[in-house]
Design an enzyme around this catalytic site. Structure first.
Site, mmCIF file in Angstrom:
data_model
loop_
_atom_site.group_PDB
_atom_site.id
_atom_site.type_symbol
_atom_site.label_atom_id
_atom_site.label_comp_id
_atom_site.label_asym_id
_atom_site.label_seq_id
_atom_site.Cartn_x
_atom_site.Cartn_y
_atom_site.Cartn_z
ATOM 1 N N GLY A 189 0.841 -1.196 0.000
ATOM 2 C CA GLY A 189 0.000 0.000 0.000
ATOM 3 C C GLY A 189 0.868 1.236 0.000
ATOM 4 N N GLY B 228 0.349 9.363 1.223
ATOM 5 C CA GLY B 228 1.050 10.629 1.143
ATOM 6 C C GLY B 228 2.410 10.625 1.804
ATOM 7 N N PHE B 229 2.677 9.669 2.710
ATOM 8 C CA PHE B 229 3.956 9.637 3.408
ATOM 9 C C PHE B 229 4.917 8.610 2.839
ATOM 10 C CE2 PHE B 229 2.749 11.504 7.808
ATOM 11 C CZ PHE B 229 2.617 12.742 7.194
ATOM 12 N N GLY B 230 4.498 7.796 1.892
ATOM 13 C CA GLY B 230 5.398 6.789 1.361
ATOM 14 C C GLY B 230 4.666 5.518 1.007
ATOM 15 N N LYS C 193 8.701 -0.395 5.319
ATOM 16 C CA LYS C 193 7.954 0.855 5.155
ATOM 17 C C LYS C 193 8.935 1.942 4.748
ATOM 18 C CE LYS C 193 4.721 1.873 8.105
ATOM 19 N NZ LYS C 193 3.992 2.148 9.371
ATOM 20 N N ASP D 19 -4.934 6.441 17.550
ATOM 21 C CA ASP D 19 -5.513 6.127 16.236
ATOM 22 C C ASP D 19 -6.086 4.705 16.212
ATOM 23 O OD1 ASP D 19 -6.199 7.041 13.649
ATOM 24 O OD2 ASP D 19 -4.555 5.900 12.776
#
Length: 500
Positions: free
Chosen positions: A54, A57-59, A78, A188
């Site tokens: 997946g 926006g962050f990588g 990641k 979260d």
């Protein structure tokens, strides 16, 4: 074996290497490079990315294998690479979130069995497709959890049974007890961040938004990072967050699994209360009372710790009955809740980063960057691609030689044009402007044109024989000759490389 290029925007990230199917080569080969953009594929010489899990926006997150372990252990790599539209301040926050996840996984994951372990955290410098420049990439490697998130289960089943939800709730309360007692708040909790392993255990994922806090007290003011629908009022307003803030989000997660509805469908904005009992009639009142207290608007009125909720569940356990799981799919399943948002400015957030199992990482709200198509100045070729290109160049060179010798008045002029055209073909292949299917198309267009050249028919008639057979025979011979010459020089190059 296929290796996946981790350079963002690489147009052809899948690279096939037949030699890596052999364990000896796989363990010993020093490095492999992307045949499209030239990026190093074996990260720090150890981790082999296999496929994309997946990105956001962050990588991105990749399923990978660790070739320095006996069983080639699966893991998740990641990569941190935020959108180019981030401001300098947002970029700092984004990198802090990424580094925070690594720190928390090292501190908590390597201690608690139901939090993924951290295996590595490193920086990689690679040559940029732009000549004379270098790109920096940051990676963390964590434990791969083989299972499905609760969000994925919900999409498949429609709703979960009361027993399933209570089992998940108890497991998560035990994990949160550990997290809170170690001075952290997750911030979260949602279905996509809870995963059921194939062995039945539940894991808590995604620690990028973790907030450090003194034990028994609130944190400093929230940075405004949260997931809409799950965050409590104090977190959405940018105020202080508490252990009970995680309990609030966990209760909403349970209601979503029990009812099959999104959080906004269960909240009555007119009365500012959660109205969900009619959508889950099989839930006993004693258990429903526990959920309602976890969902109170004021943090001080909720349970103050995960341990307190466990005590309340034990008292209610006598009335919790086993309920069959409904298998009807949701009318309009929405696998991912509304992405994280940042206060005070309502801007469009990027799609959440999906690490090990399509889970979302809270992030600074900013428009996600579109992938940029990039090419390296010189892209390495695998042996199979090199020999295939040689076969095409030789075959097509033979066809061009026949055509030019038939049309030109002298051998010298024909040979000159032939060298120029052949050099053009090699250049186009080296830049990957033509490749794979393009090669067959070029041959398919060239062959019929040559077969209808009148001078060629006259020349073949003098020799006697079929025009088609003669042309193909000459082209095949030149193609095989090109393969032989290329293979010879490839062997010499490899021998010299190993010797030097």
């Amino acid at each position: 074996m296929d290796l996946y290029c981790t350079r963002p925007g690489c147009p052809r990230p899948v690279n096939a290497f037949a030699d890596l199917d052999h364990q000896v080569t796989l363990k010993a080969v020093p490095q492999k490079y992307c045949t499209t953009c030239g990026m190093e594929l074996i990260l720090i010489g150890r981790y082999l990315p296999l496929r994309l899990l997946g990105q956001g926006g962050f990588g991105a997150a990749f399923l990978a294998r660790d070739r320095y372990t006996p069983a080639m252990r699966q893991c998740v790599v990641k990569q941190f690479l935020p959108s180019g539209q981030l401001s300098p301040a947002q970029l700092v926050v984004a990198q802090q979130l990424f580094e925070r996840e690594a720190e928390v996984l090292e501190q908590l994951g390597n201690t608690h069995p139901l939090i993924p372990d951290l295996f590595a955290f490193f920086e990689l410098t690679a040559s940029s497709p732009q000549a004379g420049k270098q790109d920096k990439f940051f990676y963390l490697v964590q434990e791969y959890i083989d299972g499905e998130t609760m969000e994925e289960e919900l999409v498949q089943k429609g709703t979960l049974s009361t027993d399933d939800v209570v089992a998940m709730l108890k497991e998560m309360l035990n994990v949160l007890t550990f997290v809170h007692e170690n001075g952290s708040i997750h911030r979260d909790i949602k279905p996509s961040n809870i995963m059921r392993h194939r062995n039945g255990r539940f894991y808590l994922l995604d620690f990028g938004a973790v907030k450090q806090a003194a034990k028994g007290t609130a944190t400093a003011k929230s940075t405004g990072i949260y997931s809409l629908g799950f965050a409590p009022p104090e977190q959405m307003s940018g105020g202080e967050v508490y252990p009970s803030s995680d309990l609030y989000a966990l209760a909403i997660t349970c209601l979503m699994l029990l009812t099959g509805k999104q959080p906004n469908d269960l909240f009555d904005s007119y009365s500012n209360t959660w109205k969900w009992r009619n959508d889950a009639p099989s839930v006993p009142d004693s258990l429903a009372d526990v959920f309602d207290r976890m969902l109170l608007q004021t943090p001080s009125q909720r349970f103050q710790s995960a341990a307190d909720v466990l005590v309340a569940l034990k008292a209610a356990s006598g009335t919790v009955r086993s309920q069959p799981s409904k298998r009807t799919p949701l009318p309009t399943p929405q696998p991912t809740p509304t992405p994280p948002t940042t206060l005070p400015q309502p801007v469009s957030p990027p799609q959440a980063l999906q690490p090990t199992h399509k889970k979302a990482t809270p992030q600074v709200a900013v428009q996600a960057a579109k992938p940029v198509r990039q090419r390296a100045a010189i892209a390495p070729f695998s042996t199979v691609e090199l020999l295939g290109a040689a076969a095409f160049t030789g075959f097509e060179g033979g066809l061009l030689a026949i055509a030019l010798l038939s049309l030109s008045g002298t051998v010298l002029i024909g040979a000159g044009f032939w060298v120029v055209l052949l050099a053009g073909l090699v250049f186009l292949q080296s830049r990957r402007i033509i490749e794979r299917l393009d090669l067959l198309i070029v041959v398919g267009l060239t062959l019929p044109i040559i077969l209808f050249l009148p001078p060629l028919h006259r020349a073949v008639a003098l020799l006697g024989g079929s025009v088609l057979t003669t042309v193909i025979a000459i082209a095949v011979v030149t193609g095989l000759s090109a393969i032989a010459v290329t293979a010879f020089f490839r062997i010499i190059f490899n021998l010299l490389s190993n010797w030097l």
